[in-house]
Write a protein that holds these residues in place. Sequence first.
Motif, PDB file in Angstrom:
ATOM      1  N   PRO A 179       0.793  -1.235   0.000  1.00 43.09           N
ATOM      2  CA  PRO A 179       0.000   0.000   0.000  1.00 43.09           C
ATOM      3  C   PRO A 179       0.825   1.284   0.000  1.00 43.09           C
ATOM      4  O   PRO A 179       0.413   2.272  -0.592  1.00 43.09           O
ATOM      5  N   THR A 180       1.958   1.293   0.702  1.00 49.50           N
ATOM      6  CA  THR A 180       2.720   2.546   0.849  1.00 49.50           C
ATOM      7  C   THR A 180       4.228   2.300   0.751  1.00 49.50           C
ATOM      8  O   THR A 180       4.706   1.176   0.969  1.00 49.50           O
ATOM      9  N   GLY A 181       4.940   3.392   0.512  1.00 45.86           N
ATOM     10  CA  GLY A 181       6.398   3.324   0.513  1.00 45.86           C
ATOM     11  C   GLY A 181       6.943   3.052   1.902  1.00 45.86           C
ATOM     12  O   GLY A 181       7.969   2.395   2.066  1.00 45.86           O
ATOM     13  N   THR A 182       6.263   3.555   2.897  1.00 44.34           N
ATOM     14  CA  THR A 182       6.691   3.310   4.278  1.00 44.34           C
ATOM     15  C   THR A 182       6.640   1.819   4.592  1.00 44.34           C
ATOM     16  O   THR A 182       7.579   1.253   5.167  1.00 44.34           O
ATOM     17  N   MET A 183       5.541   1.155   4.165  1.00 41.99           N
ATOM     18  CA  MET A 183       5.461  -0.290   4.409  1.00 41.99           C
ATOM     19  C   MET A 183       6.523  -1.034   3.599  1.00 41.99           C
ATOM     20  O   MET A 183       7.149  -1.976   4.075  1.00 41.99           O
ATOM     21  N   SER A 225       2.930   6.315  -6.291  1.00 46.80           N
ATOM     22  CA  SER A 225       1.991   7.365  -5.887  1.00 46.80           C
ATOM     23  C   SER A 225       2.626   8.745  -5.787  1.00 46.80           C
ATOM     24  O   SER A 225       2.009   9.682  -5.319  1.00 46.80           O
ATOM     25  N   LYS A 226       3.889   8.874  -6.202  1.00 45.23           N
ATOM     26  CA  LYS A 226       4.526  10.202  -6.198  1.00 45.23           C
ATOM     27  C   LYS A 226       4.394  10.790  -7.605  1.00 45.23           C
ATOM     28  O   LYS A 226       3.298  10.876  -8.130  1.00 45.23           O
ATOM     29  N   GLY A 227       5.520  11.154  -8.206  1.00 44.40           N
ATOM     30  CA  GLY A 227       5.464  11.787  -9.521  1.00 44.40           C
ATOM     31  C   GLY A 227       4.863  10.919 -10.606  1.00 44.40           C
ATOM     32  O   GLY A 227       4.418  11.431 -11.643  1.00 44.40           O
ATOM     33  N   ALA A 245      17.395  10.615   5.926  1.00 44.09           N
ATOM     34  CA  ALA A 245      16.716   9.684   5.014  1.00 44.09           C
ATOM     35  C   ALA A 245      15.287   9.404   5.479  1.00 44.09           C
ATOM     36  O   ALA A 245      14.993   9.393   6.677  1.00 44.09           O
ATOM     37  N   HIS A 246      14.430   9.157   4.498  1.00 42.30           N
ATOM     38  CA  HIS A 246      13.026   8.867   4.797  1.00 42.30           C
ATOM     39  C   HIS A 246      12.895   7.659   5.713  1.00 42.30           C
ATOM     40  O   HIS A 246      12.153   7.670   6.696  1.00 42.30           O
ATOM     41  N   THR A 247      13.643   6.596   5.411  1.00 41.67           N
ATOM     42  CA  THR A 247      13.532   5.351   6.187  1.00 41.67           C
ATOM     43  C   THR A 247      13.903   5.559   7.655  1.00 41.67           C
ATOM     44  O   THR A 247      13.433   4.838   8.520  1.00 41.67           O
ATOM     45  N   LEU A 290      20.281   3.378   1.017  1.00 42.77           N
ATOM     46  CA  LEU A 290      20.453   4.665   0.334  1.00 42.77           C
ATOM     47  C   LEU A 290      19.110   5.150  -0.175  1.00 42.77           C
ATOM     48  O   LEU A 290      18.135   4.381  -0.226  1.00 42.77           O
ATOM     49  N   GLU A 291      19.055   6.412  -0.563  1.00 42.73           N
ATOM     50  CA  GLU A 291      17.828   7.012  -1.095  1.00 42.73           C
ATOM     51  C   GLU A 291      18.166   7.759  -2.381  1.00 42.73           C
ATOM     52  O   GLU A 291      19.161   8.488  -2.431  1.00 42.73           O
ATOM     53  N   ASN A 292      17.342   7.556  -3.445  1.00 37.74           N
ATOM     54  CA  ASN A 292      17.626   8.159  -4.757  1.00 37.74           C
ATOM     55  C   ASN A 292      16.314   8.341  -5.510  1.00 37.74           C
ATOM     56  O   ASN A 292      15.643   7.348  -5.776  1.00 37.74           O
ATOM     57  N   LEU A 319      17.741   0.199  -1.685  1.00 36.55           N
ATOM     58  CA  LEU A 319      17.456   1.530  -2.224  1.00 36.55           C
ATOM     59  C   LEU A 319      16.022   1.927  -1.919  1.00 36.55           C
ATOM     60  O   LEU A 319      15.083   1.236  -2.316  1.00 36.55           O
ATOM     61  N   ASP A 320      15.874   3.060  -1.205  1.00 38.15           N
ATOM     62  CA  ASP A 320      14.573   3.708  -1.139  1.00 38.15           C
ATOM     63  C   ASP A 320      14.465   4.534  -2.420  1.00 38.15           C
ATOM     64  O   ASP A 320      14.954   5.658  -2.498  1.00 38.15           O
ATOM     65  N   GLY A 321      13.846   3.923  -3.413  1.00 35.48           N
ATOM     66  CA  GLY A 321      13.715   4.561  -4.729  1.00 35.48           C
ATOM     67  C   GLY A 321      12.313   5.123  -4.913  1.00 35.48           C
ATOM     68  O   GLY A 321      11.707   4.940  -5.966  1.00 35.48           O
ATOM     69  N   ALA A 322      11.821   5.802  -3.874  1.00 36.46           N
ATOM     70  CA  ALA A 322      10.497   6.424  -3.982  1.00 36.46           C
ATOM     71  C   ALA A 322      10.416   7.216  -5.289  1.00 36.46           C
ATOM     72  O   ALA A 322       9.412   7.172  -5.983  1.00 36.46           O
ATOM     73  N   ARG A 323      11.502   7.918  -5.624  1.00 38.81           N
ATOM     74  CA  ARG A 323      11.552   8.708  -6.856  1.00 38.81           C
ATOM     75  C   ARG A 323      12.634   8.187  -7.794  1.00 38.81           C
ATOM     76  O   ARG A 323      13.343   8.960  -8.447  1.00 38.81           O
ATOM     77  N   LEU A 324      12.739   6.861  -7.878  1.00 44.23           N
ATOM     78  CA  LEU A 324      13.707   6.223  -8.778  1.00 44.23           C
ATOM     79  C   LEU A 324      13.612   6.769 -10.201  1.00 44.23           C
ATOM     80  O   LEU A 324      14.625   7.027 -10.858  1.00 44.23           O
TER      81      LEU A 324
HETATM   82  C1  LIG Z   1       7.111   9.310   0.084  1.00 45.20           C
HETATM   83  C2  LIG Z   1       8.358   8.593   0.385  1.00 45.20           C
HETATM   84  C3  LIG Z   1       8.351   7.303   0.936  1.00 45.20           C
HETATM   85  C4  LIG Z   1       7.100   6.535   1.281  1.00 45.20           C
HETATM   86  O1  LIG Z   1       6.010   7.281   1.579  1.00 45.20           O
HETATM   87  P1  LIG Z   1       4.516   6.742   1.747  1.00 45.20           P
HETATM   88  O2  LIG Z   1       3.810   8.033   1.964  1.00 45.20           O
HETATM   89  O3  LIG Z   1       4.503   5.839   2.896  1.00 45.20           O
HETATM   90  O4  LIG Z   1       4.109   6.063   0.482  1.00 45.20           O
HETATM   91  C5  LIG Z   1       9.556   6.703   1.169  1.00 45.20           C
HETATM   92  N1  LIG Z   1      10.704   7.314   0.860  1.00 45.20           N
HETATM   93  C6  LIG Z   1      10.761   8.540   0.320  1.00 45.20           C
HETATM   94  C7  LIG Z   1      12.068   9.126  -0.028  1.00 45.20           C
HETATM   95  C8  LIG Z   1       9.583   9.213   0.065  1.00 45.20           C
HETATM   96  O5  LIG Z   1       9.643  10.438  -0.473  1.00 45.20           O
END
Ligand SMILES: *Cc1c(COP(=O)(O)O)cnc(C)c1O
Length: 334
Positions: free
Chosen positions: A58-62, A198-200, A84-86, A137-139, A167-172
Amino acid sequence: MTDIDLRSDTVTLPSSGMREAMANAPLGDDVYGEDPMVNKLESELAVRLGFAEALFVPTGTMSNLLALMAHCGRGEEYIVGQQAHTYKYEGGGAAVLGSIQPQPLEVQADGSLDLDQVAAAIKPDDFHFARTRLLALENTMQGKVLPLEYLAAASRLTREHGLGLHLDGARLYNASVKLGVDAGDITRHFDSVSVCLSKGLGAPVGSVLCGAADFIGRARRLRKMVGGGLRQAGQLAAAGLYALDHQVERLLDDHDHAQLLAEGLRAGGYEVEPVQTNMVYAQLGERAQALKIFAGERGIKLSAAPRLRMVTHMDVSRQQIEQVISVLTEFNQQ
Ligand SMILES: *Cc1c(COP(=O)(O)O)cnc(C)c1O
Protein backbone atom coordinates in the motif's frame (compact mmCIF):
# COMPACT_ATOMS: atom_id res chain seq x y z
CA MET A 1 -9.60 29.04 -9.61
CA THR A 2 -8.11 25.56 -9.09
CA ASP A 3 -5.52 25.28 -6.36
CA ILE A 4 -1.90 24.97 -7.30
CA ASP A 5 -0.52 22.48 -4.80
CA LEU A 6 3.28 22.44 -4.50
CA ARG A 7 3.51 20.69 -1.12
CA SER A 8 4.33 17.30 -2.61
CA ASP A 9 4.09 15.16 -5.75
CA THR A 10 1.84 12.80 -3.75
CA VAL A 11 -1.16 15.07 -4.40
CA THR A 12 -1.57 14.09 -8.08
CA LEU A 13 -4.96 12.75 -9.17
CA PRO A 14 -5.38 9.87 -11.63
CA SER A 15 -5.47 11.05 -15.24
CA SER A 16 -8.48 10.09 -17.39
CA GLY A 17 -6.48 7.34 -19.11
CA MET A 18 -5.48 5.97 -15.73
CA ARG A 19 -9.07 6.04 -14.44
CA GLU A 20 -10.16 4.09 -17.50
CA ALA A 21 -7.42 1.49 -16.98
CA MET A 22 -8.51 1.18 -13.33
CA ALA A 23 -12.21 0.81 -14.20
CA ASN A 24 -11.49 -1.96 -16.69
CA ALA A 25 -9.07 -3.97 -14.53
CA PRO A 26 -9.92 -7.66 -14.08
CA LEU A 27 -9.89 -8.51 -10.35
CA GLY A 28 -9.07 -11.41 -8.03
CA ASP A 29 -7.98 -11.97 -4.44
CA ASP A 30 -4.29 -11.02 -4.18
CA VAL A 31 -3.79 -12.75 -0.81
CA TYR A 32 -4.52 -15.96 -2.75
CA GLY A 33 -2.17 -14.69 -5.48
CA GLU A 34 -5.12 -14.44 -7.87
CA ASP A 35 -5.31 -10.79 -8.82
CA PRO A 36 -4.23 -10.62 -12.49
CA MET A 37 -3.18 -6.97 -12.47
CA VAL A 38 -1.21 -7.22 -9.22
CA ASN A 39 0.58 -10.28 -10.61
CA LYS A 40 1.29 -8.42 -13.85
CA LEU A 41 2.59 -5.32 -12.08
CA GLU A 42 4.85 -7.39 -9.82
CA SER A 43 6.32 -9.50 -12.61
CA GLU A 44 6.71 -6.59 -15.00
CA LEU A 45 8.48 -4.31 -12.55
CA ALA A 46 10.71 -7.15 -11.35
CA VAL A 47 11.82 -7.75 -14.95
CA ARG A 48 12.28 -4.06 -15.74
CA LEU A 49 14.41 -3.48 -12.65
CA GLY A 50 16.37 -6.73 -12.93
CA PHE A 51 15.05 -8.66 -9.93
CA ALA A 52 13.61 -12.16 -9.56
CA GLU A 53 10.42 -11.05 -7.78
CA ALA A 54 8.41 -8.08 -6.59
CA LEU A 55 5.68 -7.32 -4.06
CA PHE A 56 2.87 -4.76 -4.32
CA VAL A 57 2.29 -2.85 -1.07
CA PRO A 58 0.00 0.00 0.00
CA THR A 59 2.72 2.55 0.85
CA GLY A 60 6.40 3.32 0.51
CA THR A 61 6.69 3.31 4.28
CA MET A 62 5.46 -0.29 4.41
CA SER A 63 7.73 -1.23 1.52
CA ASN A 64 10.82 0.12 3.28
CA LEU A 65 9.75 -1.45 6.59
CA LEU A 66 9.34 -4.88 5.01
CA ALA A 67 12.71 -4.49 3.30
CA LEU A 68 14.50 -3.55 6.52
CA MET A 69 12.84 -6.43 8.39
CA ALA A 70 13.58 -8.91 5.60
CA HIS A 71 17.27 -7.88 5.56
CA CYS A 72 17.83 -7.45 9.32
CA GLY A 73 16.80 -9.50 12.34
CA ARG A 74 16.15 -8.41 15.90
CA GLY A 75 19.20 -6.64 17.37
CA GLU A 76 20.81 -6.16 13.98
CA GLU A 77 21.67 -2.82 12.42
CA TYR A 78 21.28 -0.79 9.23
CA ILE A 79 23.37 2.21 8.21
CA VAL A 80 21.22 5.06 6.90
CA GLY A 81 21.22 8.81 6.28
CA GLN A 82 20.31 11.04 9.20
CA GLN A 83 17.91 12.85 6.82
CA ALA A 84 16.72 9.68 5.01
CA HIS A 85 13.03 8.87 4.80
CA THR A 86 13.53 5.35 6.19
CA TYR A 87 15.17 6.80 9.30
CA LYS A 88 13.48 10.16 9.86
CA TYR A 89 9.99 10.00 8.37
CA GLU A 90 8.68 6.49 9.00
CA GLY A 91 7.72 6.70 12.66
CA GLY A 92 10.71 4.64 13.80
CA GLY A 93 8.96 1.56 12.38
CA ALA A 94 12.10 -0.53 11.93
CA ALA A 95 12.95 -0.05 15.63
CA VAL A 96 9.37 -0.47 16.91
CA LEU A 97 8.30 -3.41 14.79
CA GLY A 98 11.62 -4.99 13.77
CA SER A 99 13.84 -4.30 16.81
CA ILE A 100 16.37 -3.10 14.25
CA GLN A 101 18.95 -0.52 15.36
CA PRO A 102 19.62 2.36 12.98
CA GLN A 103 23.15 3.74 12.58
CA PRO A 104 22.47 7.18 11.09
CA LEU A 105 25.18 9.15 9.26
CA GLU A 106 25.02 12.75 8.07
CA VAL A 107 23.99 13.03 4.42
CA GLN A 108 26.53 14.81 2.19
CA ALA A 109 25.69 17.91 0.13
CA ASP A 110 25.22 15.76 -3.00
CA GLY A 111 22.69 13.46 -1.30
CA SER A 112 25.13 10.56 -0.82
CA LEU A 113 26.58 8.97 2.30
CA ASP A 114 30.38 9.24 2.53
CA LEU A 115 31.58 5.67 1.91
CA ASP A 116 34.62 6.09 4.20
CA GLN A 117 32.23 7.04 6.99
CA VAL A 118 30.04 4.06 6.09
CA ALA A 119 33.04 1.70 6.22
CA ALA A 120 34.08 3.16 9.60
CA ALA A 121 30.54 2.67 10.96
CA ILE A 122 30.41 -1.07 10.12
CA LYS A 123 30.79 -2.80 13.48
CA PRO A 124 33.41 -5.54 13.95
CA ASP A 125 32.16 -9.04 14.72
CA ASP A 126 32.24 -8.69 18.50
CA PHE A 127 29.48 -9.51 20.99
CA HIS A 128 29.51 -5.95 22.32
CA PHE A 129 28.06 -4.67 19.06
CA ALA A 130 24.88 -4.95 17.09
CA ARG A 131 25.56 -6.89 13.89
CA THR A 132 25.67 -4.49 10.91
CA ARG A 133 23.65 -6.05 8.09
CA LEU A 134 22.55 -3.40 5.64
CA LEU A 135 23.26 -0.05 3.99
CA ALA A 136 20.14 1.88 2.93
CA LEU A 137 20.45 4.67 0.33
CA GLU A 138 17.83 7.01 -1.09
CA ASN A 139 17.63 8.16 -4.76
CA THR A 140 16.58 10.80 -5.48
CA MET A 141 17.56 12.22 -2.09
CA GLN A 142 15.65 15.48 -1.56
CA GLY A 143 15.61 15.84 -5.34
CA LYS A 144 19.30 15.02 -5.80
CA VAL A 145 20.45 12.20 -8.08
CA LEU A 146 23.19 9.82 -6.93
CA PRO A 147 25.83 9.25 -9.66
CA LEU A 148 26.05 5.72 -11.14
CA GLU A 149 29.77 5.48 -10.22
CA TYR A 150 28.85 6.19 -6.61
CA LEU A 151 26.26 3.40 -6.66
CA ALA A 152 28.87 1.01 -8.07
CA ALA A 153 31.30 1.98 -5.29
CA ALA A 154 28.60 1.52 -2.62
CA SER A 155 27.82 -1.89 -4.08
CA ARG A 156 31.51 -2.94 -3.97
CA LEU A 157 31.82 -1.76 -0.37
CA THR A 158 28.73 -3.60 0.86
CA ARG A 159 29.77 -6.80 -0.96
CA GLU A 160 33.27 -6.65 0.57
CA HIS A 161 31.73 -6.42 4.04
CA GLY A 162 28.92 -8.90 3.49
CA LEU A 163 26.19 -6.26 3.89
CA GLY A 164 22.96 -5.97 1.92
CA LEU A 165 22.27 -2.79 -0.07
CA HIS A 166 18.72 -1.37 -0.14
CA LEU A 167 17.46 1.53 -2.22
CA ASP A 168 14.57 3.71 -1.14
CA GLY A 169 13.71 4.56 -4.73
CA ALA A 170 10.50 6.42 -3.98
CA ARG A 171 11.55 8.71 -6.86
CA LEU A 172 13.71 6.22 -8.78
CA TYR A 173 12.22 7.32 -12.11
CA ASN A 174 13.00 10.99 -11.48
CA ALA A 175 16.62 9.85 -11.14
CA SER A 176 16.58 7.66 -14.26
CA VAL A 177 15.00 10.23 -16.60
CA LYS A 178 17.38 12.87 -15.26
CA LEU A 179 20.38 10.66 -16.04
CA GLY A 180 18.82 9.50 -19.31
CA VAL A 181 19.35 5.83 -18.39
CA ASP A 182 17.07 2.82 -17.85
CA ALA A 183 15.89 2.56 -14.24
CA GLY A 184 17.54 -0.89 -14.30
CA ASP A 185 20.96 0.75 -14.71
CA ILE A 186 20.41 2.27 -11.27
CA THR A 187 18.75 -0.70 -9.55
CA ARG A 188 21.30 -3.31 -10.71
CA HIS A 189 23.65 -2.11 -7.97
CA PHE A 190 21.15 -3.00 -5.22
CA ASP A 191 19.89 -6.13 -3.46
CA SER A 192 16.43 -4.61 -2.98
CA VAL A 193 14.57 -1.56 -4.23
CA SER A 194 11.36 0.15 -3.16
CA VAL A 195 9.57 2.26 -5.80
CA CYS A 196 6.60 4.59 -5.18
CA LEU A 197 3.85 4.66 -7.79
CA SER A 198 1.99 7.36 -5.89
CA LYS A 199 4.53 10.20 -6.20
CA GLY A 200 5.46 11.79 -9.52
CA LEU A 201 4.27 8.73 -11.45
CA GLY A 202 0.75 9.82 -10.60
CA ALA A 203 -0.95 6.66 -9.30
CA PRO A 204 -3.32 7.23 -6.35
CA VAL A 205 -1.85 4.51 -4.09
CA GLY A 206 0.92 1.96 -4.04
CA SER A 207 4.57 1.02 -3.93
CA VAL A 208 6.48 -2.02 -5.14
CA LEU A 209 9.35 -3.78 -3.38
CA CYS A 210 11.75 -5.75 -5.61
CA GLY A 211 14.41 -8.31 -4.70
CA ALA A 212 15.54 -11.92 -4.82
CA ALA A 213 12.92 -14.69 -4.50
CA ASP A 214 13.74 -15.67 -0.89
CA PHE A 215 13.86 -12.00 0.14
CA ILE A 216 10.44 -11.26 -1.39
CA GLY A 217 9.13 -14.47 0.23
CA ARG A 218 10.11 -13.09 3.65
CA ALA A 219 8.67 -9.67 2.78
CA ARG A 220 5.36 -11.28 1.70
CA ARG A 221 5.04 -13.01 5.08
CA LEU A 222 5.84 -9.72 6.86
CA ARG A 223 3.34 -7.83 4.69
CA LYS A 224 0.58 -10.14 5.93
CA MET A 225 1.81 -9.70 9.50
CA VAL A 226 1.57 -5.90 9.42
CA GLY A 227 -1.85 -5.99 7.79
CA GLY A 228 -0.80 -5.10 4.25
CA GLY A 229 -2.30 -8.10 2.44
CA LEU A 230 -4.85 -6.55 0.06
CA ARG A 231 -7.65 -8.46 -1.64
CA GLN A 232 -9.04 -7.17 -4.99
CA ALA A 233 -6.20 -4.65 -5.38
CA GLY A 234 -6.12 -4.89 -9.16
CA GLN A 235 -7.52 -1.43 -9.78
CA LEU A 236 -4.61 0.05 -7.88
CA ALA A 237 -2.12 -2.18 -9.68
CA ALA A 238 -3.70 -1.17 -13.01
CA ALA A 239 -3.07 2.47 -12.10
CA GLY A 240 0.57 1.59 -11.40
CA LEU A 241 0.97 -0.27 -14.69
CA TYR A 242 -0.59 2.65 -16.54
CA ALA A 243 1.82 5.04 -14.81
CA LEU A 244 4.84 2.93 -15.79
CA ASP A 245 3.68 2.76 -19.41
CA HIS A 246 2.53 6.36 -19.90
CA GLN A 247 3.78 8.69 -17.20
CA VAL A 248 7.51 8.11 -16.81
CA GLU A 249 8.99 10.22 -19.63
CA ARG A 250 6.77 13.17 -18.72
CA LEU A 251 8.69 13.52 -15.42
CA LEU A 252 11.10 15.58 -17.55
CA ASP A 253 8.35 18.24 -17.79
CA ASP A 254 8.26 18.40 -13.98
CA HIS A 255 12.04 18.85 -13.95
CA ASP A 256 11.79 21.68 -16.50
CA HIS A 257 9.08 23.32 -14.42
CA ALA A 258 11.24 23.08 -11.30
CA GLN A 259 14.13 24.80 -13.14
CA LEU A 260 11.76 27.50 -14.36
CA LEU A 261 10.41 28.01 -10.84
CA ALA A 262 13.92 28.21 -9.36
CA GLU A 263 15.08 30.76 -11.95
CA GLY A 264 11.94 32.86 -11.55
CA LEU A 265 12.23 32.90 -7.76
CA ARG A 266 15.91 33.84 -7.91
CA ALA A 267 14.99 36.72 -10.23
CA GLY A 268 12.35 37.66 -7.64
CA GLY A 269 15.01 37.96 -4.95
CA TYR A 270 14.84 34.52 -3.29
CA GLU A 271 17.77 32.37 -2.26
CA VAL A 272 17.14 29.07 -4.08
CA GLU A 273 19.26 25.91 -4.01
CA PRO A 274 20.44 24.35 -7.31
CA VAL A 275 17.71 22.12 -8.79
CA GLN A 276 18.27 18.69 -10.32
CA THR A 277 14.82 17.10 -10.57
CA ASN A 278 11.35 18.10 -9.34
CA MET A 279 12.18 19.72 -5.98
CA VAL A 280 12.92 23.37 -5.37
CA TYR A 281 14.26 24.48 -1.98
CA ALA A 282 14.13 28.16 -1.03
CA GLN A 283 15.39 29.81 2.15
CA LEU A 284 12.45 31.60 3.77
CA GLY A 285 13.68 31.90 7.34
CA GLU A 286 11.08 33.51 9.57
CA ARG A 287 8.84 34.52 6.68
CA ALA A 288 7.71 30.95 5.96
CA GLN A 289 4.37 31.14 7.76
CA ALA A 290 3.50 34.56 6.30
CA LEU A 291 4.30 33.34 2.79
CA LYS A 292 2.16 30.23 3.26
CA ILE A 293 -0.82 32.44 4.20
CA PHE A 294 -0.18 34.99 1.42
CA ALA A 295 0.12 32.25 -1.21
CA GLY A 296 -2.86 30.34 0.21
CA GLU A 297 -5.11 33.38 -0.22
CA ARG A 298 -4.08 33.38 -3.88
CA GLY A 299 -4.81 29.69 -4.55
CA ILE A 300 -1.30 28.33 -4.01
CA LYS A 301 -0.74 25.63 -1.40
CA LEU A 302 2.69 25.65 0.21
CA SER A 303 4.19 24.12 3.34
CA ALA A 304 5.47 26.47 6.03
CA ALA A 305 9.16 25.67 6.48
CA PRO A 306 12.16 27.97 6.87
CA ARG A 307 13.78 25.85 4.15
CA LEU A 308 10.71 25.68 1.95
CA ARG A 309 10.31 22.66 -0.35
CA MET A 310 8.21 23.09 -3.48
CA VAL A 311 7.56 20.00 -5.57
CA THR A 312 6.47 20.05 -9.21
CA HIS A 313 4.23 17.31 -10.61
CA MET A 314 1.81 16.42 -13.39
CA ASP A 315 -1.07 18.47 -12.00
CA VAL A 316 0.89 21.74 -12.15
CA SER A 317 1.26 23.32 -15.61
CA ARG A 318 3.92 25.66 -16.91
CA GLN A 319 1.43 28.51 -16.83
CA GLN A 320 0.67 27.77 -13.17
CA ILE A 321 4.40 27.84 -12.41
CA GLU A 322 4.52 31.33 -13.93
CA GLN A 323 1.58 32.28 -11.69
CA VAL A 324 3.47 30.99 -8.63
CA ILE A 325 6.55 33.01 -9.58
CA SER A 326 4.48 36.16 -9.90
CA VAL A 327 2.68 35.69 -6.55
CA LEU A 328 5.89 34.87 -4.65
CA THR A 329 7.70 37.79 -6.28
CA GLU A 330 4.87 40.07 -5.20
CA PHE A 331 5.23 38.77 -1.62
CA ASN A 332 8.94 39.51 -1.65
CA GLN A 333 8.41 43.08 -2.83
CA GLN A 334 5.85 44.14 -0.24
C1 LIG B 1 7.11 9.31 0.08
C2 LIG B 1 8.36 8.59 0.38
C3 LIG B 1 8.35 7.30 0.94
C4 LIG B 1 7.10 6.53 1.28
O1 LIG B 1 6.01 7.28 1.58
P1 LIG B 1 4.52 6.74 1.75
O2 LIG B 1 3.81 8.03 1.96
O3 LIG B 1 4.50 5.84 2.90
O4 LIG B 1 4.11 6.06 0.48
C5 LIG B 1 9.56 6.70 1.17
N1 LIG B 1 10.70 7.31 0.86
C6 LIG B 1 10.76 8.54 0.32
C7 LIG B 1 12.07 9.13 -0.03
C8 LIG B 1 9.58 9.21 0.06
O5 LIG B 1 9.64 10.44 -0.47
